[in-house]
Write a protein that holds these residues in place. Sequence first.
Motif, short mmCIF file in Angstrom:
data_model
loop_
_atom_site.label_atom_id
_atom_site.label_comp_id
_atom_site.label_asym_id
_atom_site.label_seq_id
_atom_site.Cartn_x
_atom_site.Cartn_y
_atom_site.Cartn_z
N GLY A 88 0.82 -1.21 0.00
CA GLY A 88 0.00 0.00 0.00
C GLY A 88 0.85 1.26 0.00
O GLY A 88 0.55 2.24 -0.70
N ILE A 89 1.94 1.25 0.77
CA ILE A 89 2.85 2.41 0.81
C ILE A 89 3.54 2.58 -0.54
O ILE A 89 3.66 3.71 -1.06
CB ILE A 89 3.89 2.23 1.94
CG1 ILE A 89 3.20 2.28 3.30
CG2 ILE A 89 4.99 3.28 1.85
CD1 ILE A 89 4.14 2.04 4.47
N GLN A 90 3.97 1.48 -1.13
CA GLN A 90 4.65 1.56 -2.43
C GLN A 90 3.71 2.10 -3.50
O GLN A 90 4.10 2.97 -4.30
CB GLN A 90 5.16 0.17 -2.84
CG GLN A 90 6.05 -0.51 -1.82
CD GLN A 90 7.45 0.10 -1.74
OE1 GLN A 90 7.69 1.20 -2.23
NE2 GLN A 90 8.37 -0.60 -1.10
N VAL A 232 15.32 4.95 -10.59
CA VAL A 232 15.70 5.89 -9.52
C VAL A 232 15.72 5.24 -8.14
O VAL A 232 16.40 5.72 -7.24
CB VAL A 232 14.75 7.12 -9.51
CG1 VAL A 232 14.79 7.84 -10.83
CG2 VAL A 232 13.32 6.72 -9.16
N GLY A 233 14.99 4.14 -7.96
CA GLY A 233 15.00 3.43 -6.67
C GLY A 233 14.30 4.20 -5.57
O GLY A 233 13.62 5.19 -5.80
N GLY A 234 14.47 3.70 -4.35
CA GLY A 234 13.90 4.37 -3.18
C GLY A 234 12.58 3.80 -2.76
O GLY A 234 12.51 2.94 -1.88
N THR A 235 11.50 4.28 -3.39
CA THR A 235 10.15 3.82 -3.08
C THR A 235 9.34 3.73 -4.37
O THR A 235 9.77 4.23 -5.42
CB THR A 235 9.44 4.79 -2.12
OG1 THR A 235 9.49 6.11 -2.66
CG2 THR A 235 10.08 4.79 -0.74
N GLY A 236 8.18 3.13 -4.26
CA GLY A 236 7.30 3.02 -5.41
C GLY A 236 7.16 1.58 -5.87
O GLY A 236 8.00 0.72 -5.57
N ILE A 237 6.13 1.32 -6.62
CA ILE A 237 5.83 -0.05 -7.05
C ILE A 237 6.88 -0.58 -8.02
O ILE A 237 7.21 -1.77 -8.03
CB ILE A 237 4.40 -0.14 -7.66
CG1 ILE A 237 3.98 -1.59 -7.87
CG2 ILE A 237 4.32 0.65 -8.97
CD1 ILE A 237 3.79 -2.34 -6.58
N GLY A 238 7.47 0.32 -8.84
CA GLY A 238 8.54 -0.10 -9.74
C GLY A 238 9.77 -0.55 -8.98
O GLY A 238 10.39 -1.57 -9.30
#
Length: 282
Positions: A88-90, A232-238
Amino acid sequence: MDKTLKLRAGLLSCLLLLVLVGIWHAATQVTASGGGEALDPEYAMLMGLSAESERSSGFPTPGEFASSALGHLASPFYDNGPNDKGIGIQLAHSLWRVAAGFLLAMAVAIPLGFVIGMSPLLYQTLNPFIQVLKPISPLAWMPIALYTIKDSTISAIFVIFICSIWPMLVNTAFGVAGVRKDWLDVARTLEVNPLRKAFRVILPAAAPTIITGMRISMGIAWLVIVAAEMLVGGTGIGYFVWNEWNNLSLNNVIFAVLMIGLIGMLLDLMFAQLQRKVTYVE
């Protein structure tokens, strides 16, 4: 008649889903029944397994996938650190980036599209630039954005902006230019001022075409954000997909792919509903 057709289509869709799941189950069972060879000792040590463990096919069964998916859905918003966040956060991070880039593109594309559509001279002037910039892959802008902006989140938003602007711009210009001449003649006869004419005559007539452009842009933006976040990394669904692939967790990769598809479908349905509301029958 229409309800019967929808019911039949729904039943056929469910049947097709069951067939696909059955094929998936059969394929994984056949692979599993073939037996496995022992793991390489160094690989087993790296993965925290014993050297006597057998090498699995790696592809999960439907049951294993369902168990993993239920675990994600049971706690979608947990946060155990940078590389361990709930689905959910991603998704929220990805949707936020898409919304920011999409709204910026709307703020530029729709007013500019209005002006271009109402001015043949401006259309001919800007059309070569639009045709050159439109085919460029959005991800090709990512290195330039990262170098100039020096912020991965803003760079991802910029990429969404650049990929969303063209369908909206072109469709808005096309819709405005295609407004029926007799409607404009009536507005001119009634001496309607330009601002009122834009909002009361041109906008309602062009709205279905504009919404179509927005719908296309949203579909492209949701496609691009997954690839952008992998870079780019970090967060997100990708980033979640890439991180789980690096962890060799195909269960989580497949679940993320399914969630990407479901969210994309919901976004498309939202714009389809909006399009129906503004579409009129002459």
